[in-house]
Scaffold this motif. Structure first.
Motif, PDB file in Angstrom:
ATOM      1  N   LYS A  81       0.936  -1.252   0.014  1.00 25.94           N
ATOM      2  CA  LYS A  81       0.125   0.048  -0.024  1.00 25.94           C
ATOM      3  C   LYS A  81       0.849   1.193   0.004  1.00 25.94           C
ATOM      4  CE  LYS A  81      -3.848  -2.115   0.437  1.00 25.94           C
ATOM      5  NZ  LYS A  81      -4.968  -2.290  -0.733  1.00 25.94           N
ATOM      6  N   ASP A  82       1.819   1.210   0.782  1.00 30.17           N
ATOM      7  CA  ASP A  82       2.889   2.385   0.763  1.00 30.17           C
ATOM      8  C   ASP A  82       3.634   2.783  -0.523  1.00 30.17           C
ATOM      9  OD1 ASP A  82       4.225   0.025   0.628  1.00 30.17           O
ATOM     10  OD2 ASP A  82       6.049   0.806   2.019  1.00 30.17           O
TER      11      ASP A  82
ATOM     12  N   ILE B  31      -1.812  -2.099  -6.512  1.00 33.65           N
ATOM     13  CA  ILE B  31      -3.166  -2.548  -6.444  1.00 33.65           C
ATOM     14  C   ILE B  31      -3.306  -4.095  -7.119  1.00 33.65           C
ATOM     15  CG2 ILE B  31      -5.537  -2.043  -7.041  1.00 33.65           C
ATOM     16  CD1 ILE B  31      -4.527   0.805  -7.355  1.00 33.65           C
ATOM     17  N   LEU B  32      -4.175  -4.856  -6.689  1.00 34.49           N
ATOM     18  CA  LEU B  32      -4.413  -5.962  -7.290  1.00 34.49           C
ATOM     19  C   LEU B  32      -5.281  -5.610  -8.529  1.00 34.49           C
ATOM     20  CD1 LEU B  32      -5.246  -8.697  -4.477  1.00 34.49           C
ATOM     21  CD2 LEU B  32      -3.332  -8.855  -6.102  1.00 34.49           C
TER      22      LEU B  32
ATOM     23  N   LYS C 186       0.845  -0.849 -10.730  1.00 32.98           N
ATOM     24  CA  LYS C 186       1.359   0.400  -9.999  1.00 32.98           C
ATOM     25  C   LYS C 186       0.594   1.451 -10.940  1.00 32.98           C
ATOM     26  CE  LYS C 186       4.997   2.653  -7.775  1.00 32.98           C
ATOM     27  NZ  LYS C 186       6.301   2.655  -7.449  1.00 32.98           N
ATOM     28  N   PRO C 187      -0.253   2.167 -10.531  1.00 37.87           N
ATOM     29  CA  PRO C 187      -0.877   3.483 -11.170  1.00 37.87           C
ATOM     30  C   PRO C 187       0.301   4.259 -11.479  1.00 37.87           C
ATOM     31  CG  PRO C 187      -2.448   2.892  -9.551  1.00 37.87           C
ATOM     32  CD  PRO C 187      -1.098   2.148  -9.250  1.00 37.87           C
ATOM     33  N   TRP C 188       0.321   5.023 -12.667  1.00 38.88           N
ATOM     34  CA  TRP C 188       1.444   6.198 -12.768  1.00 38.88           C
ATOM     35  C   TRP C 188       0.829   7.439 -12.052  1.00 38.88           C
ATOM     36  CZ3 TRP C 188       1.512   6.782 -18.966  1.00 38.88           C
ATOM     37  CH2 TRP C 188       1.903   5.494 -19.489  1.00 38.88           C
TER      38      TRP C 188
END
Length: 102
Positions: free
Chosen positions: A17-18, A22-23, A68-70
């Motif tokens: 989370k840090d 995200i799954l 991992k979102p940009w």
């Protein structure tokens, strides 16, 4: 002779989370190392498969992955970080990580 079944320990990488991981589940292969991913937060993003993963593992529709979102356009685009195997997906289901997405 009686065979004893021993449960093997399964090491599973869990999203951090840090680090904003995200799954997600691969919905569609778009070509040119791009995929459409349905993420656990309810958003659908276009994911990019980096070369270090593309050359080592195959990613198909229905696979469970960590994305991992940009930093820019984080609601629309992401990078694929990790792909789970079938045994790891079963472990995630038993532990309740995939209840919201499947």
């Amino acid at each position: 002779m009686v065979e004893q079944q021993q449960e093997q320990q399964i090491r599973v990488r869990i999203p951090r989370k840090d680090e904003n991981e995200i799954l997600g589940i691969i919905e569609q292969m778009l070509g040119a190392s791009r995929v459409r991913v349905r993420c656990l937060d309810g958003k659908t993003r276009m994911g990019r498969i980096p070369g270090r993963l593309k050359n080592r593992i195959w990613i198909r529709e229905g696979d469970v992955v960590i994305v991992k979102p940009w930093d820019v356009q984080g609601d629309q685009k992401c990078d694929i970080i990790w792909r789970y195997t079938k045994t790891q997906v079963e472990w995630l289901k038993r532990k309740g990580f995939l209840n919201d997405i499947l």
